[in-house]
Design a protein around this motif. Structure first.
Motif, PDB file in Angstrom:
ATOM      1  N   ALA A  60     101.256 -84.501  44.100  1.00 23.17           N
ATOM      2  CA  ALA A  60     102.432 -83.183  44.820  1.00 23.17           C
ATOM      3  C   ALA A  60     103.140 -84.521  45.667  1.00 23.17           C
ATOM      4  O   ALA A  60     104.393 -84.228  45.329  1.00 23.17           O
ATOM      5  N   SER A  61     102.001 -84.974  46.299  1.00 25.98           N
ATOM      6  CA  SER A  61     102.616 -86.855  47.177  1.00 25.98           C
ATOM      7  C   SER A  61     103.931 -86.745  46.133  1.00 25.98           C
ATOM      8  O   SER A  61     104.791 -87.478  47.330  1.00 25.98           O
ATOM      9  N   LEU A  62     103.387 -87.188  45.590  1.00 28.83           N
ATOM     10  CA  LEU A  62     104.853 -88.587  44.399  1.00 28.83           C
ATOM     11  C   LEU A  62     106.017 -87.741  44.116  1.00 28.83           C
ATOM     12  O   LEU A  62     106.680 -87.614  44.006  1.00 28.83           O
ATOM     13  N   PHE A  63     105.569 -86.410  43.679  1.00 27.07           N
ATOM     14  CA  PHE A  63     107.174 -85.758  43.790  1.00 27.07           C
ATOM     15  C   PHE A  63     107.922 -85.457  44.958  1.00 27.07           C
ATOM     16  O   PHE A  63     109.378 -85.464  44.697  1.00 27.07           O
ATOM     17  N   VAL A  64     107.489 -84.847  45.957  1.00 26.33           N
ATOM     18  CA  VAL A  64     108.078 -85.020  46.576  1.00 26.33           C
ATOM     19  C   VAL A  64     108.930 -85.694  47.435  1.00 26.33           C
ATOM     20  O   VAL A  64     110.067 -85.828  47.859  1.00 26.33           O
ATOM     21  N   ILE A  65     108.194 -87.258  47.659  1.00 27.62           N
ATOM     22  CA  ILE A  65     108.466 -88.259  47.741  1.00 27.62           C
ATOM     23  C   ILE A  65     109.721 -88.717  46.739  1.00 27.62           C
ATOM     24  O   ILE A  65     110.601 -89.103  47.690  1.00 27.62           O
ATOM     25  N   LEU A  66     110.075 -88.732  45.525  1.00 29.69           N
ATOM     26  CA  LEU A  66     110.737 -89.227  44.464  1.00 29.69           C
ATOM     27  C   LEU A  66     111.825 -87.918  44.806  1.00 29.69           C
ATOM     28  O   LEU A  66     113.073 -88.320  44.132  1.00 29.69           O
ATOM     29  N   ALA A  67     111.263 -86.862  44.881  1.00 31.78           N
ATOM     30  CA  ALA A  67     112.317 -85.459  44.282  1.00 31.78           C
ATOM     31  C   ALA A  67     113.238 -85.452  45.745  1.00 31.78           C
ATOM     32  O   ALA A  67     114.846 -85.326  45.661  1.00 31.78           O
ATOM     33  N   TRP A  68     112.687 -85.774  46.545  1.00 33.93           N
ATOM     34  CA  TRP A  68     113.458 -85.933  47.567  1.00 33.93           C
ATOM     35  C   TRP A  68     113.982 -86.935  48.918  1.00 33.93           C
ATOM     36  O   TRP A  68     114.634 -87.299  49.758  1.00 33.93           O
ATOM     37  N   GLY A  69     113.211 -87.756  48.075  1.00 35.86           N
ATOM     38  CA  GLY A  69     113.289 -89.252  48.981  1.00 35.86           C
ATOM     39  C   GLY A  69     114.940 -90.525  48.036  1.00 35.86           C
ATOM     40  O   GLY A  69     114.491 -91.819  48.449  1.00 35.86           O
ATOM     41  N   THR A  70     115.015 -89.897  47.259  1.00 36.37           N
ATOM     42  CA  THR A  70     116.013 -90.927  46.270  1.00 36.37           C
ATOM     43  C   THR A  70     117.502 -90.147  46.094  1.00 36.37           C
ATOM     44  O   THR A  70     117.832 -89.309  46.010  1.00 36.37           O
ATOM     45  N   PRO A  77     123.763 -77.209  47.485  1.00 33.36           N
ATOM     46  CA  PRO A  77     124.751 -77.548  48.270  1.00 33.36           C
ATOM     47  C   PRO A  77     123.853 -77.733  49.669  1.00 33.36           C
ATOM     48  O   PRO A  77     123.890 -76.441  50.021  1.00 33.36           O
ATOM     49  N   SER A  78     123.057 -78.383  49.544  1.00 35.14           N
ATOM     50  CA  SER A  78     122.433 -79.058  51.106  1.00 35.14           C
ATOM     51  C   SER A  78     121.331 -80.061  51.400  1.00 35.14           C
ATOM     52  O   SER A  78     121.809 -80.828  50.859  1.00 35.14           O
ATOM     53  N   ASP A  79     122.037 -80.270  52.312  1.00 33.25           N
ATOM     54  CA  ASP A  79     121.366 -81.643  53.472  1.00 33.25           C
ATOM     55  C   ASP A  79     119.886 -82.325  52.537  1.00 33.25           C
ATOM     56  O   ASP A  79     119.243 -82.834  53.231  1.00 33.25           O
ATOM     57  N   HIS A  80     118.702 -80.223  52.531  1.00 34.64           N
ATOM     58  CA  HIS A  80     117.513 -80.776  52.587  1.00 34.64           C
ATOM     59  C   HIS A  80     117.254 -80.141  51.338  1.00 34.64           C
ATOM     60  O   HIS A  80     116.268 -80.570  50.788  1.00 34.64           O
ATOM     61  N   ALA A  81     117.925 -80.325  49.923  1.00 31.71           N
ATOM     62  CA  ALA A  81     117.608 -80.555  48.840  1.00 31.71           C
ATOM     63  C   ALA A  81     117.679 -81.135  48.294  1.00 31.71           C
ATOM     64  O   ALA A  81     117.617 -82.495  48.155  1.00 31.71           O
ATOM     65  N   PRO A  82     116.407 -81.565  46.822  1.00 33.18           N
ATOM     66  CA  PRO A  82     116.595 -82.501  46.653  1.00 33.18           C
ATOM     67  C   PRO A  82     117.923 -82.811  45.501  1.00 33.18           C
ATOM     68  O   PRO A  82     118.380 -82.107  45.051  1.00 33.18           O
ATOM     69  N   LEU A  87     114.500 -86.444  41.162  1.00 29.71           N
ATOM     70  CA  LEU A  87     113.985 -85.601  40.030  1.00 29.71           C
ATOM     71  C   LEU A  87     113.775 -85.980  38.267  1.00 29.71           C
ATOM     72  O   LEU A  87     112.682 -85.942  37.797  1.00 29.71           O
ATOM     73  N   ALA A  88     114.585 -86.697  38.215  1.00 35.30           N
ATOM     74  CA  ALA A  88     114.403 -87.715  36.780  1.00 35.30           C
ATOM     75  C   ALA A  88     113.532 -88.734  36.995  1.00 35.30           C
ATOM     76  O   ALA A  88     112.406 -89.145  36.292  1.00 35.30           O
ATOM     77  N   GLN A  89     113.116 -89.315  38.558  1.00 33.73           N
ATOM     78  CA  GLN A  89     112.446 -89.983  38.939  1.00 33.73           C
ATOM     79  C   GLN A  89     111.053 -89.619  38.670  1.00 33.73           C
ATOM     80  O   GLN A  89     109.890 -90.214  38.290  1.00 33.73           O
ATOM     81  N   ALA A  90     111.103 -88.919  39.250  1.00 35.46           N
ATOM     82  CA  ALA A  90     109.471 -87.700  39.615  1.00 35.46           C
ATOM     83  C   ALA A  90     109.195 -86.932  38.464  1.00 35.46           C
ATOM     84  O   ALA A  90     107.589 -87.593  38.193  1.00 35.46           O
TER      85      ALA A  90
END
Length: 204
Positions: A60-70, A77-82, A87-90
């Motif tokens: 779960a942590s890996l998904f959040v970090i990659l989806a929102w951190g890449t 349309p949002s500054d907080h969207a993955p 998502l491809a990296q996750a």
């Protein structure tokens, strides 16, 4: 013993090669490999699910970090969207990790402790030339595995310092076994596949 049975050392090397090959998979090939892993057998899948449950927070942590951190294009349309790229990296990294967990489950279900020690002894035998004693290494591996298996899980870590906590190491026979013709075929196939992976740039 079956004429097609592989030496434990060959199985160990093949398993390590499989773990390396998993890191080269992506896209549709990765998805197909995950589907095939689910057909490995009930016992292997059951143990794999247990390993998956134990690592659920890591996944779960890996998904959040990659989806929102890449960096990339947002999914909506949002500054907080993955991002699509995140998502491809996750998907790629989590899929590879799932395959590794299934490979570990298969290894634990099919490789007994005597076979593992025999494989380790055979793999370490060439190191005698540089002064390494494979017998000593196998004994240390056996002690570590038995200690990890039999050690109780106390709520208070200070109990681990209690001298009364002991582990029965027992004994394990290491079978002296030569590599056969099928072992040579499998090892040659691993070397050939590794060479092709290097030539192709290491991606599938």
């Amino acid at each position: 013993m079956s004429r097609f049975a592989l030496h434990p050392a060959t199985r160990l090397i093949a398993w390590i090669a499989l773990l390396i090959a998993v890191q080269l998979l992506s896209g549709v090939v990765l998805g197909a490999a995950l589907v095939l892993a689910c057909l490995a057998g009930r016992r292997i899948v059951r143990r794999g699910m247990k390993l998956l449950w134990r690592t659920r927070w890591l996944l779960a942590s890996l998904f959040v970090i990659l989806a929102w951190g890449t960096a990339g294009d947002p999914l909506w349309p949002s500054d907080h969207a993955p991002t699509y790229e995140g998502l491809a990296q996750a998907w790629m990294h989590i899929g590879r990790l799932l395959l590794v967990l299934m490979a570990v489950a298969a290894f634990l279900e099919t490789m007994s402790l005597p076979d593992l020690l025999t494989a380790t002894h055979a793999a370490l035998a060439p190191l005698r030339r540089v002064g390494f004693d494979p017998d000593r290494g196998v004994v240390r591996l056996m002690l570590a595995l038995r200690y990890a298996e039999d050690l109780p899980r106390p709520r208070d870590w200070t109990v681990l310092l209690d001298d009364s906590v002991t582990v029965d190491c027992g004994s394990v026979d290491i079978h002296s076994q030569r590599l056969g013709g099928w072992d040579a075929v499998v090892l040659a196939a691993i070397v050939l596949a590794g060479g092709l992976a290097v030539i192709s740039g290491g991606s599938f």
